[in-house]
Scaffold this motif. Sequence first.
Motif: not given
Length: 260
Positions: A40-41, A44-45, A47-50, A52, A64
């Motif tokens: 998930l990190r 996130h890094n 540029g994808v926030e959602e 799972r 994603l």
Amino acid sequence: MTQTKLAEKQADEILDTCLKAGRLMLEGGSEIYRVEDTMLRIAHNAGVEEARCFITPTGIFMSLGQHSYTQITQVKNRNINLELVDRVNELSRKFAAKEITLKQLRKKLQEISRALPDFPIWLQILGATIMSPTLMILFMGAYDWADFLPAAIIGGGSYGFFLGMKRYTSVRFLAELVTAIVMATSTICLCRLLPILKVDNIIIGALMTLVPGVAITNALRDLFTGDLLSGISRAVEALLTAVALGGGIGFAIKVFAGGL
């Protein structure tokens, strides 16, 4: 259309990178929560926030965005290789610190996948040779110097045999079973030649090199953190390893030592 194509290509790259990192960490014996956190990190890094993910010891599912871009990867080989886990974590931290790009991270993960980091075989056997007699003393609670050297030889030799068996067999738990039989048989033969030696002490010391202690610890850790499926799967896997080792030792004692 061009924007959509670029987004799809980027999503494929992110998913592939996350799944590669997760698969390598599972193959190295990492806990589920650590694998999930790393994947998930990375997402996130990138540029994808959602993002799972759902992780089991044998497979990883990741998506994603809102029900889009989902991929799955299988995990067929599972060992204990903390050096592998550390390298993936190190690359993830470099990506988070923007020291490497996503493309570089993906390339380095591919390089690790092609040449898994591990200690040389001679060093692993040397470690087993040192560990067997010291653990024998620890478990028996006495300085049994007479059995010290035989336990080192049997422990180191058995571990070398185990590594060889793993390389040439694809049947899981067969290497543990055969190694336990060879270990107990060689110990019984040695003790018959030198009656001063104790079979129990030598077998206990040598067997400790194959006991799945890290796997049991990770299984309990997964259970306590709520990863029930993973915890139960790993516990069963560790139990089967213990059964293979115990069955091999029991078979050799029954056949070659008349049940002692």
